[in-house]
Design a protein around this motif. Structure first.
Motif, PDB file in Angstrom:
ATOM      1  N   VAL A 261       3.990  -2.795   3.250  1.00 18.38           N
ATOM      2  CA  VAL A 261       2.856  -2.296   2.466  1.00 18.38           C
ATOM      3  C   VAL A 261       1.615  -2.258   3.343  1.00 18.38           C
ATOM      4  O   VAL A 261       1.201  -3.293   3.892  1.00 18.38           O
ATOM      5  N   ALA A 262       1.031  -1.065   3.506  1.00 13.90           N
ATOM      6  CA  ALA A 262      -0.187  -0.883   4.285  1.00 13.90           C
ATOM      7  C   ALA A 262      -1.127   0.016   3.489  1.00 13.90           C
ATOM      8  O   ALA A 262      -1.205   1.229   3.725  1.00 13.90           O
ATOM      9  N   VAL A 263      -1.810  -0.576   2.524  1.00 12.37           N
ATOM     10  CA  VAL A 263      -2.708   0.161   1.632  1.00 12.37           C
ATOM     11  C   VAL A 263      -4.035  -0.579   1.573  1.00 12.37           C
ATOM     12  O   VAL A 263      -4.137  -1.734   1.999  1.00 12.37           O
ATOM     13  N   PRO A 264      -5.091   0.045   1.040  1.00 10.92           N
ATOM     14  CA  PRO A 264      -6.369  -0.670   0.892  1.00 10.92           C
ATOM     15  C   PRO A 264      -6.196  -1.937   0.059  1.00 10.92           C
ATOM     16  O   PRO A 264      -5.353  -1.990  -0.846  1.00 10.92           O
ATOM     17  N   PRO A 265      -6.992  -2.973   0.340  1.00 14.96           N
ATOM     18  CA  PRO A 265      -6.815  -4.261  -0.351  1.00 14.96           C
ATOM     19  C   PRO A 265      -6.819  -4.160  -1.866  1.00 14.96           C
ATOM     20  O   PRO A 265      -6.048  -4.858  -2.539  1.00 14.96           O
ATOM     21  N   ALA A 266      -7.667  -3.297  -2.419  1.00 17.22           N
ATOM     22  CA  ALA A 266      -7.757  -3.207  -3.875  1.00 17.22           C
ATOM     23  C   ALA A 266      -6.466  -2.719  -4.512  1.00 17.22           C
ATOM     24  O   ALA A 266      -6.193  -3.015  -5.681  1.00 17.22           O
ATOM     25  N   ALA A 267      -5.652  -1.971  -3.769  1.00 16.33           N
ATOM     26  CA  ALA A 267      -4.412  -1.425  -4.317  1.00 16.33           C
ATOM     27  C   ALA A 267      -3.230  -2.364  -4.188  1.00 16.33           C
ATOM     28  O   ALA A 267      -2.158  -2.100  -4.736  1.00 16.33           O
ATOM     29  N   VAL A 268      -3.384  -3.482  -3.464  1.00 19.75           N
ATOM     30  CA  VAL A 268      -2.246  -4.362  -3.173  1.00 19.75           C
ATOM     31  C   VAL A 268      -1.621  -4.966  -4.418  1.00 19.75           C
ATOM     32  O   VAL A 268      -0.392  -4.929  -4.594  1.00 19.75           O
ATOM     33  N   PRO A 269      -2.382  -5.570  -5.347  1.00 21.66           N
ATOM     34  CA  PRO A 269      -1.735  -6.222  -6.491  1.00 21.66           C
ATOM     35  C   PRO A 269      -0.853  -5.286  -7.304  1.00 21.66           C
ATOM     36  O   PRO A 269       0.267  -5.642  -7.672  1.00 21.66           O
ATOM     37  N   GLU A 270      -1.352  -4.078  -7.572  1.00 20.37           N
ATOM     38  CA  GLU A 270      -0.548  -3.138  -8.355  1.00 20.37           C
ATOM     39  C   GLU A 270       0.708  -2.717  -7.605  1.00 20.37           C
ATOM     40  O   GLU A 270       1.793  -2.633  -8.199  1.00 20.37           O
ATOM     41  N   LEU A 271       0.580  -2.460  -6.306  1.00 16.83           N
ATOM     42  CA  LEU A 271       1.746  -2.050  -5.529  1.00 16.83           C
ATOM     43  C   LEU A 271       2.775  -3.176  -5.431  1.00 16.83           C
ATOM     44  O   LEU A 271       3.980  -2.924  -5.421  1.00 16.83           O
ATOM     45  N   LEU A 272       2.307  -4.426  -5.380  1.00 12.88           N
ATOM     46  CA  LEU A 272       3.244  -5.533  -5.345  1.00 12.88           C
ATOM     47  C   LEU A 272       4.010  -5.623  -6.663  1.00 12.88           C
ATOM     48  O   LEU A 272       5.220  -5.897  -6.674  1.00 12.88           O
ATOM     49  N   ARG A 273       3.324  -5.361  -7.754  1.00 18.68           N
ATOM     50  CA  ARG A 273       4.031  -5.337  -9.055  1.00 18.68           C
ATOM     51  C   ARG A 273       5.024  -4.185  -9.112  1.00 18.68           C
ATOM     52  O   ARG A 273       6.126  -4.326  -9.666  1.00 18.68           O
ATOM     53  N   ASP A 274       4.666  -3.046  -8.523  1.00 15.18           N
ATOM     54  CA  ASP A 274       5.609  -1.924  -8.464  1.00 15.18           C
ATOM     55  C   ASP A 274       6.844  -2.303  -7.651  1.00 15.18           C
ATOM     56  O   ASP A 274       7.975  -1.944  -8.020  1.00 15.18           O
ATOM     57  N   CYS A 275       6.644  -3.005  -6.542  1.00 16.98           N
ATOM     58  CA  CYS A 275       7.776  -3.438  -5.722  1.00 16.98           C
ATOM     59  C   CYS A 275       8.684  -4.375  -6.514  1.00 16.98           C
ATOM     60  O   CYS A 275       9.916  -4.274  -6.445  1.00 16.98           O
ATOM     61  N   ALA A 276       8.073  -5.281  -7.260  1.00 13.45           N
ATOM     62  CA  ALA A 276       8.867  -6.212  -8.063  1.00 13.45           C
ATOM     63  C   ALA A 276       9.686  -5.461  -9.101  1.00 13.45           C
ATOM     64  O   ALA A 276      10.883  -5.735  -9.288  1.00 13.45           O
TER      65      ALA A 276
END
Length: 787
Positions: A261-276
């Motif tokens: 994952v290499a995205v802006p910090p603000a997008a990390v939590p949502e993308l981590l939930r998508d990965c889960a």
């Protein structure tokens, strides 16, 4: 020591198949979940647990949901939102407690019963319980295997017909610790395989233009020939690096091993939930995360069984030809080889990779730990312990999450393959940690790489030195003098053979072979000039060292245009100066000496009354923390068999022929350390020698031998001194509430040891890491832990 019964603490652990679960104390709100667990258990398994299929389940749930106290504790294992196992103990006397376990039918063979027993034993040990006991039906082979794994060698007895009485010491012995380590390594390896040997990878946030972390990681994966399934996730691109882009990770359509994952910090939590939600098993987070958001990320990852590297990770690398994983945006990728690397700093990690490529040091795998929110150096040491491609490990660490666990894991892998470390943190505790674990500590990154070249440069590892005898063969006086001086300063015994600049190739080769007969290691130093046959000499030396496969060798070449980094088929490392070569050999020789010595055992100590000592400490703490009266300290020493205290009026003066200082100092992170130093002679008052717990007989003997001026103790009763140190170590292990204990002076005489002044400070202990538990992270339980 960790305490699951106070403050809502939850331990997060790996199952035998590498999944993440939580272990925590039962609360009154868990009644419905516990009843569902028992009702969902087959009649056969209820019979094995209760000796009857018709057990009164309501009464059992009421027992388990009683508030924890000194007599009772119940724990449960949670996977996601589901309670999958429960265990408890009930105290029967001062030192014994009955235990009971129940594991959901669908989760047998995952090691949940073992996890529960490990945590029950740790909690019971803190309350003075020395042994968990239980009656097990002889038909319950699974429970007999679990208890046997925790107490190997402990005899069982038979009570009623068909019933086996099992006993599990709450303080594991060496055999039990070895079994814990094996379980830990198996779980860690299975947990980290999706990270380091993934069958599928998605790069989330890979842009179309070069320069960004996501784009460069994807480009490196493609250029490195990654052979698994590779996906790109970018909702604003049709393709990146020749691969079609998907708008979200959920559209991959199948579970993924690894997402980078290499995205802006603000997008990390949502993308981590998508990965889960997409079933990703491991995540490398190259993005930075600020504002204290690490705990939420870890909570999301753990709740869904994902392992997380980072944030702020440079990426990961595995050079295995069957994997070819280059998921990093480092500028340089070294060749395949035997060195595994973990770095807490991305810049230091990049520097190690660059230097390895320059010097021909082959790398097996590389992990940039970043902020270490989840995956740590401890996890990787456990993984690399059984990794056949890894012959040595190099670490750059700036902090320790659980240094007590590091000591156990590093000592285990160090018996098989060397661990080298540069630490950005310093102190006596770190020195003691590395010394006991056999870690080759270097002061600089250059020294680490110099030493690594000796260990992993060739197709096969160089042998370890059998002793401290160094032979130096050279063709100039100056190089030999510098090498011999460096050897003496490093504690080696050096023998110099100097041939002169006009020595023929045959003469140099002959001198190498002759010197090898009486040496444990060899430095060959060659100065190139316009008047000697440099190429011929170099080839003759290469042939000679190729014929010495059982001798560790380092080569030094100065002058001329010789640019090779290795010598001969053995790929002996070539250094530009003699001092780095000698110092690298000295470090390896010290490691070899550590490895030759036995691990050491914690011997049985007579005259110890743990129950009375615990009662004394608890009674003293009821009046408050702090320094205690002299009588309390003396009484505590007597309860641990330390009785050599003379009348205070006859205490020898502090400047006597052999006055020592011994004591205990407690650190919340590192645990208790046992300390020894000279007290009387000002010229001998160097840095104290400290060791972490558990203290073995080998540790105790090594402490006085490591003192400056240890030769002065040759006429002393050193066995009595070692016994004193072992008793202090056991006291500290049993009573972490001992914040400080100072014995000053300790007089080491020819007929025993006597102690003079005693100062004792007690302090209540909060949750601390436990070296005997397989615990990923200790954190306050929040709403996410509700069942």
């Amino acid at each position: 020591m960790q305490d699951l019964t106070s403050g809502g603490i939850a331990a997060e652990c790996l199952t035998a198949d590498g999944r993440v679960v939580r272990v925590r104390a039962v609360t009154a709100a868990d009644g419905p979940a516990l009843l569902a667990l028992h009702e969902g258990t087959s009649a056969h398994n209820r019979y094995l647990r209760f000796f009857s299929a018709g057990a009164a389940l309501d009464a059992e749930v009421r027992r388990l949901t009683r508030p924890p106290d000194d007599e009772h504790l119940a724990l449960l294992v949670v996977h996601g939102d589901t309670v999958v196992a429960a265990g408890s103990y009930e105290r029967v006397d001062a030192e014994q407690a009955d235990f009971a376990l129940l594991v959901q039918d669908a989760h047998h063979s995952e090691g949940l019963g073992t996890l529960l027993l490990e945590h029950l034993a740790a909690a019971a040990r803190r309350r003075g319980v020395t042994e968990l006991v239980g009656d097990v039906l002889a038909d319950n082979r699974a429970m007999l295997r679990v208890s046997g794994g925790l107490a190997p060698g402990i005899p069982r007895t038979f009570g009623d017909p068909g019933v086996v009485r099992v006993r599990i010491p709450t303080l594991p012995d060496e055999a039990a610790l070895a079994a814990v380590g094996e379980r830990d390594r198996t779980a860690a390896h299975r947990s980290l395989r999706p990270l380091l040997a993934p069958a599928s990878v998605a790069v989330i946030g890979a842009g179309r233009r070069p320069g960004g972390a996501g784009h460069e990681i994807l480009a490196a994966l493609v250029a490195g020939g990654y052979d698994g399934d590779l996906y790109v996730v970018n909702p604003r691109a049709r393709d990146v690096c020749g691969l079609p882009a998907l708008p979200s990770v959920g559209l991959v359509g199948e579970p993924l091993d690894l997402a980078v994952v290499a995205v802006p910090p603000a997008a990390v939590p949502e993308l981590l939930r998508d990965c889960a939600a997409a079933g990703v098993r491991a995540v490398v987070l190259a993005s930075e995360v600020t504002g204290g958001g690490h705990a939420d990320l870890v909570r999301t990852a753990r709740r869904h069984g994902m392992r997380l590297v980072g944030p702020d990770s440079l990426g990961v690398l595995n050079t295995d030809p069957a994997v070819r994983l280059t998921a990093t945006y480092a500028a340089t990728v070294p060749p395949p080889g035997g060195l595994a690397v973990a770095s807490q700093s991305g810049a230091i990690g990049a520097a190690i990779l660059q230097a390895a490529a320059r010097d021909g040091i082959g790398v097996s795998s590389f992990v940039s730990l970043g902020d270490k929110a989840d995956v740590s150096g401890n996890d990787l040491l456990a993984y690399w312990h059984d990794d056949p491609a890894t012959r040595a490990v190099a670490l750059y660490l700036e902090s320790f999450g659980n240094p007590r666990r590091f000591a156990v894991v590093a000592r285990a892998i160090g018996r098989r393959k060397p661990v080298l470390a540069v630490a950005g943190c310093h102190g006596d505790a770190v020195d003691a940690l590395f010394a006991q674990a056999g870690v080759i500590r270097t002061g600089t990154l250059g020294e680490l790489l110099d030493t690594a070249r000796l260990l992993v440069n060739g197709a096969a590892p160089q042998p370890l030195p059998a002793g401290d005898r160094l032979a130096v063969v050279g063709n100039t006086h100056g190089l030999n003098v510098l090498a011999a001086a460096a050897a003496t300063g490093a504690g080696l015994t050096a023998r110099s053979v100097e041939l002169g600049t006009h020595a023929t190739p045959d003469a140099m080769a002959g001198a190498v072979r002759a010197a090898a007969r009486d040496a444990d290691m060899l430095v060959v130093a060659c100065a190139a000039t316009r008047t000697n046959d440099t190429a011929g000499t170099w080839q003759a030396i290469a042939d000679a060292v190729d014929g010495l496969p059982d001798l560790p060798v380092a080569a030094v070449v100065v002058g001329g245009t010789h640019a090779a980094t290795t010598l001969g088929r053995r790929r002996v490392p070539v250094y530009r100066l003699p001092e780095p070569a000698v110092h690298a050999l000295a470090r390896v020789a010290r490691y070899a000496a550590w490895r030759r010595e036995p691990l050491g055992e914690r011997p049985a100590l007579d005259g110890v009354d743990r129950a009375a000592a615990r009662a004394l400490v608890h009674a003293a703490l009821r009046t408050g923390d702090g320094w205690q009266p002299l009588g309390t300290g003396r009484q505590l020493l007597r309860l641990y068999g330390i009785t050599g205290a003379p009348d205070p009026a006859h205490v020898p003066p502090p400047d006597a022929a052999l006055a020592l200082f011994a004591g205990i100092a407690h650190d919340p992170l590192f645990g208790s350390l046992v300390t020894l130093r000279f007290g009387g002679h000002p010229e001998l008052r160097g840095d104290p020698v400290q060791r972490l717990l558990p203290l073995t007989a080998r540790d105790a003997a090594g402490m006085w031998r490591a003192l400056r001026g240890a030769a002065l103790l040759d006429t002393a009763d050193t066995a009595a001194l070692e016994d004193l140190l072992l008793r202090l170590g056991r006291l500290a292990e049993d009573l972490p509430e001992v914040a400080a204990l100072e014995l000053d002076p300790v007089i080491a005489g020819p007929a025993g040891c006597s102690t003079g002044g005693v100062r004792l400070r007690l302090c209540a202990v909060g949750p601390e890491p436990d070296p005997y538990l397989r615990d990923l992270l200790i954190r306050p339980a929040g709403d996410a832990d509700a069942v």
